[in-house]
Write an enzyme that holds these catalytic residues in place. Sequence first.
Site, PDB file in Angstrom:
ATOM      1  N   ASP A   1     -24.766  61.081 -40.456  1.00  0.00           N
ATOM      2  CA  ASP A   1     -25.696  61.674 -39.502  1.00  0.00           C
ATOM      3  C   ASP A   1     -25.968  63.156 -39.758  1.00  0.00           C
ATOM      4  O   ASP A   1     -26.498  63.843 -38.887  1.00  0.00           O
ATOM      5  CB  ASP A   1     -25.150  61.506 -38.077  1.00  0.00           C
TER       6      ASP A   1
ATOM      7  N   ASP B   1     -20.992  61.031 -36.400  1.00  0.00           N
ATOM      8  CA  ASP B   1     -19.711  61.069 -37.112  1.00  0.00           C
ATOM      9  C   ASP B   1     -19.670  62.135 -38.202  1.00  0.00           C
ATOM     10  O   ASP B   1     -18.647  62.321 -38.847  1.00  0.00           O
ATOM     11  CB  ASP B   1     -19.366  59.694 -37.697  1.00  0.00           C
TER      12      ASP B   1
ATOM     13  N   ASP C   1     -24.833  58.692 -31.696  1.00  0.00           N
ATOM     14  CA  ASP C   1     -24.663  57.550 -32.588  1.00  0.00           C
ATOM     15  C   ASP C   1     -23.735  56.558 -31.878  1.00  0.00           C
ATOM     16  O   ASP C   1     -23.065  56.923 -30.905  1.00  0.00           O
ATOM     17  CB  ASP C   1     -24.039  58.045 -33.894  1.00  0.00           C
TER      18      ASP C   1
END
Length: 650
Positions: free
Chosen positions: A550, A546, A352
């Site tokens: 996610d 995080d 991410d």
Amino acid sequence: MTNTNNIDNKACCSTDQHPDKPKKQKEKTSSTFLQTWGSGIVSLVMLLAGIAVDQWGQPAFFQGWIRIGWYVLAYLPVGWPVLVKGWMSILKGDVFTEFFLMGIATLGAFAIGEYPEAVAVMLFYAIGELFQDAAVNRAKRNIKALLDIRPDSASVQRNGQMVSVHPEEVQIGETIQVKPGEKVPLDGEMISEKSSFNTSALTGESKPATYNKGENVLAGMVNLDRLIELKVTRRFNESSLARILELVQNATARKAKTEQFIRKFARVYTPIVTFLAVGLTFLPFFFVENYVFEDWLYRALIFLVISCPCALVISIPLGYFGGIGAASRKGILFKGSNFLDLMTRVNTVVMDKTGTLTKGVFEVQKAVTMDGITSDWLSLAAAMESKSTHPIAKAITEYTKKQGKEISEPEQQEEIAGHGLKGKVNGKDVLIGNQKLMDKDGIVACADAAGEVNTVIHVAVDQKYAGYLVIADELKEDAVQAISALHKSGVRELIMLSGDKNAVTQQVAKSLGIDKAYGDLLPEQKVEKLEELKKDTSRVIAFVGDGINDAPVLALADVGMAMGGLGSDAAIETADVVIQTDQPSKIATAIQIGKQTKRIVWQNIGLAFGVKVIVLALGAGGLATMWEAVFADVGVALLAILNAVRIQQN
């Protein structure tokens, strides 16, 4: 055999400051030493004395039953506990244990008159066990360091006064007080203005962190600055610290395939070598001339001692346990040794962007002033944003302060939804917002601003375009280092998935050297991308996010890694690996620890099998004595343990 899965769950810390405490601790240490090593010392002294007398020609007083009795007494302190364990295992249906092998081998040695060797084998086996215990305790030290940070008291405000109670008795919403130098007993929200905290026990980060009013402070941190008050947000057993301790304590329950195989192998291997030893004793009777039962029994006993799987059974779990401990010291929590193995095979890392490679904090990248503008438009813009809590507004006010400019109070202020702010500062009309706001008021913005990839904030003063600010999320300090380290560690492809706009995503990917990047993705689209990548069965994928938004992708990946997951329930629940320090460079560190752990484990397997096969062959051929057998068993076990301990030096 030492059980590496049991971790001492008792808190080791105490606030007791009694003056006699060091003396008591010293006495306790001495007592523990005697309890641990006393039996071995007694056996060793008696064995050496017996061998010395034997070397002097076996005088009359040291013959017959007196000599036998002396060696029996030397044997019992170290041998009796092993015989009892072997017998208890047999009663439970587990016959072919290492205790059984050692018991049969040493009692057999007594039966054929090899008394000193019988005592020596059991003595060195017992010493090996003690060294194994010491090695396991060392491997547990990092885990116990976490256990030690659990405070055992909390100062809570009740009926207008502070009362000291156990943290388990404190309820959510109560106010607790933490003095300088004390550990924070429970998760809580800062009521005091600010203070600095040592977070190293939780994150491995040595640099103190400052927390301000309204921010969450976690149990286990050490208050450094001043007396503070916190509003408790979680019960003691639900705190982030408690969750992490539970995670680390249970990590060894999830075994690596290598570890599972060795344990299964030992259960099959031990009865096989026992029956081979029986065959080695009796079968030569049919094939060898001048068969002497005692000689072949001696060879069989040597065979049993050599074949004991101690080195494998203890050193391999210890290697993985040491890897988990070494990682936890660096702020990386593995949920099991199986993930240490998986990390060595990771060849694709998917990440991410926001919160993983960037701080998730906006920062002004540049401020562009139009020609002919004489007003201090930046101060005027900051004044308009000074009352807002929006991350972009905070970025503008922080940037202005860093420029050494004063920020006034706005005289008038009006928010135009979806556009920006309109108001008056120091008698000047100020507009600050996006392109739509400029268009709405008929103000022509700078054409260069349209080419900017990141967020652009336009400012106009008295209906005249003054300039613009470019605002972007700031990269983490070690982001570049993290990508470089991952490439060097053998990861063949780095991919970034982000919900941010594609232009920003591509720019960040290019600046960091990431192979592929995809922006404008919703959470479900990230899942689709990962599923697409998994169609290539040659990929072993680690996803790093995080741990909050996610969670679905973390669960789908071969290895899910949560960044900055210390205070995130979703991270701890979903991820396989939690990186507490919020540093992307720790991804490569996790891979390195996994590889070193696996390398040490296979070194131990090779060492144990190699030496045992050689000495087994020598023993069966009558070329090895009990002393070589002791080295092949206990010596190799100790070498394997010392090798396994190396992982903790990381």
